[in-house]
Design a protein around this motif. Sequence first.
Motif, PDB file in Angstrom:
ATOM      1  N   HIS A  89      -4.653  -1.948  -4.549  1.00  0.00           N
ATOM      2  CA  HIS A  89      -5.507  -2.554  -5.571  1.00  0.00           C
ATOM      3  C   HIS A  89      -4.661  -3.122  -6.707  1.00  0.00           C
ATOM      4  CE1 HIS A  89      -8.891  -3.148  -8.288  1.00  0.00           C
ATOM      5  NE2 HIS A  89      -8.224  -2.483  -9.214  1.00  0.00           N
ATOM      6  N   PRO A 127      -3.995   1.645   4.331  1.00  0.00           N
ATOM      7  CA  PRO A 127      -4.434   0.828   3.200  1.00  0.00           C
ATOM      8  C   PRO A 127      -5.726   1.292   2.529  1.00  0.00           C
ATOM      9  CG  PRO A 127      -3.652  -0.588   4.957  1.00  0.00           C
ATOM     10  CD  PRO A 127      -3.685   0.806   5.504  1.00  0.00           C
ATOM     11  N   SER A 128      -6.611   1.927   3.275  1.00  0.00           N
ATOM     12  CA  SER A 128      -7.876   2.386   2.698  1.00  0.00           C
ATOM     13  C   SER A 128      -7.845   3.860   2.331  1.00  0.00           C
ATOM     14  CB  SER A 128      -9.030   2.130   3.678  1.00  0.00           C
ATOM     15  OG  SER A 128      -8.804   2.811   4.908  1.00  0.00           O
ATOM     16  N   TRP A 160       0.828  -1.210   0.000  1.00  0.00           N
ATOM     17  CA  TRP A 160       0.000   0.000   0.000  1.00  0.00           C
ATOM     18  C   TRP A 160       0.864   1.263   0.000  1.00  0.00           C
ATOM     19  CZ3 TRP A 160      -0.567  -2.653   4.966  1.00  0.00           C
ATOM     20  CH2 TRP A 160      -0.027  -1.975   6.056  1.00  0.00           C
ATOM     21  N   ASN A 177      -4.459   3.230  -1.293  1.00  0.00           N
ATOM     22  CA  ASN A 177      -5.330   2.127  -1.713  1.00  0.00           C
ATOM     23  C   ASN A 177      -5.218   1.827  -3.206  1.00  0.00           C
ATOM     24  OD1 ASN A 177      -6.725   4.315  -2.719  1.00  0.00           O
ATOM     25  ND2 ASN A 177      -8.605   3.934  -1.569  1.00  0.00           N
TER      26      ASN A 177
END
Length: 610
Positions: free
Chosen positions: A518, A508-509, A450, A514
């Motif tokens: 992905h 991570p989000s 990430w 992110n």
Amino acid sequence: MTADTHARSIRVWAPLASRVDVLVNPVEGRREPTSAARRHAMTAEDGGWWSWTRPERGTLEYSFSLDGGDPRPDPRSAWLPHGVHGASRTFDADAHPWGDAGWRGTRDGRGALGGVVYELHVGTFTPEGTFDAAIGHLDHLVDLGVDVVEVMPVAAFGGTHGWGYDGVAPYAVQQAYGGPAAFQRFVDACHAHGLGVCLDVVYNHLGPTGNYLAEFGPYFTTTHNTPWGPAVNLDADGSHEVRRWVIDNALRWFRDFHVDALRLDAVHELRDESEPHLLAQLSDETASLAADLGRPLDLIAESDLNDAVVVTPTAEGGRGMTAQWDDDIHHALHVALTGETQGYYADFAGGTEAWPEGGPISVLAKTLSDAFLHDGRMSTFRGSVWGARVDPDARSGHQFLAYLQTHDQVGNRATGDRISDQISPGQQAVGAALYLLSPFTAMVFMGEEWRASTPFAFFTSFEEDWLADAVRSGRRAEFAAHGWDEADVPDPQDPATRAHSVLDWSEPSAPGHNEMLHFYRELIKVRRTQPDVASGDLRATSVKFDEEAKWLILSRGSVHVVVNLAGRSQVVPFTGEVEHILASWGRAPIVDGRGVRLDGHDVAVLRTTP
């Protein structure tokens, strides 16, 4: 010593002693044995062994006194709840209610080869720095597509926080991480998530504090020297028991902790001129245990030899390791992406005696297809011809681990800065696609997926002032010699250095992170679902490139990783009928009769019609 609580007999190898006593403490004992400790004379046995039969089973805290000397922990301590200078405590390895009876091994019995490994450090993976806290993030690893969790060393070391490579009690699990029972819970939880576990072990040296082995017997020899001093005794007088101390330790992790693989640190420093070599003996005994357990057990070596003899089966005269780390791939990627050429990176920039043929992209192309740059070529930083060619007819690419970052390559930088601090997101995406879709077993370093903003700095927490000062001054002097201001080098002993290295799990989000996560997931999905990419056949791998235009195409059968290493948009020449775009970093690539148009620092993964 037989370390479980069911055993009545406590044994220790101490051939240099004329008398050995065992000092038994109350279980709730203090850091050091007190007057409450009960002293019992041990009985001498053949081969330098001593034994004592205790009157009852159950948990016991104990130390050894050699010829009336100070209390010392057991060289095979299973548990050191009071630290590396304190008493040993017995541990019942059979007490854990294992839930992995149906576990067939990593990748459903296929082992680690060809999978995706994730290297993590327990002490900085979470703020708590424990195995139990790490269990809470296993779903993240499953979603990423990880097959094997590689845990940096957990052997007990001085202090509470450190990397683990200065451990002094290989049989014990660092108490700050939760101790041995917590490690069993972690492995069990990993298996429940379908994840294998690889444990990093260090047999080439011991750390500077709490190392009492030389008082017990000839665990070290001056016949050979290593960067840490006298070598572990593998071939001199008394080496038989030292070899058993090493091999029994390795087999114990497989048997009692259900570990699936071991990563052996710097095996080139395991100096052994006897036959069989320690690694070959370990390989054969591991294979025998795997047959008994009914699941694959892997041995992964860190080796500086650049020689496939390390991963050649023992029946063919090799050392028998399952796989080995491949720093040449890392170095080639690092130089091509960052432009750094200091130290050992110089050869990987090309234009040297090691590689006069071209520049960094041609070096990268060679490592992606041949595994090594130094394969019988001059290594300028080693000062000699180094390595041997990998025979693609005899060896699989899966026997070599490829990576963009490791604990070494991040943590051994002055500030522990990650490659993401030096390159653009697009450049990292290029590097990730090349190694994750290469013919090699892939390894991700924690947080890399990430684009973590947290560093991974070198840190220690030694309690002795002299040692703390030595580590601090040595670290600063090392980097000052390379032009760093001492004030910019983090103090390894400052608790803040470890605290700043803890992963931030809100990232991570978050935007800016992110997107990379992905992309890593997409790449690993391609690796898992495309047979041409899953293959480790080096003969089926080809690389085309243009050094001046700065593009490269890694082809794995019908799957092609097309990368633009230039900072400008360009058309990368490409022929073949594109059937599907499997993954891309930036805007969707434009594919026409001329080739593939990519933005600067961009990558696309294409599948062509067979």
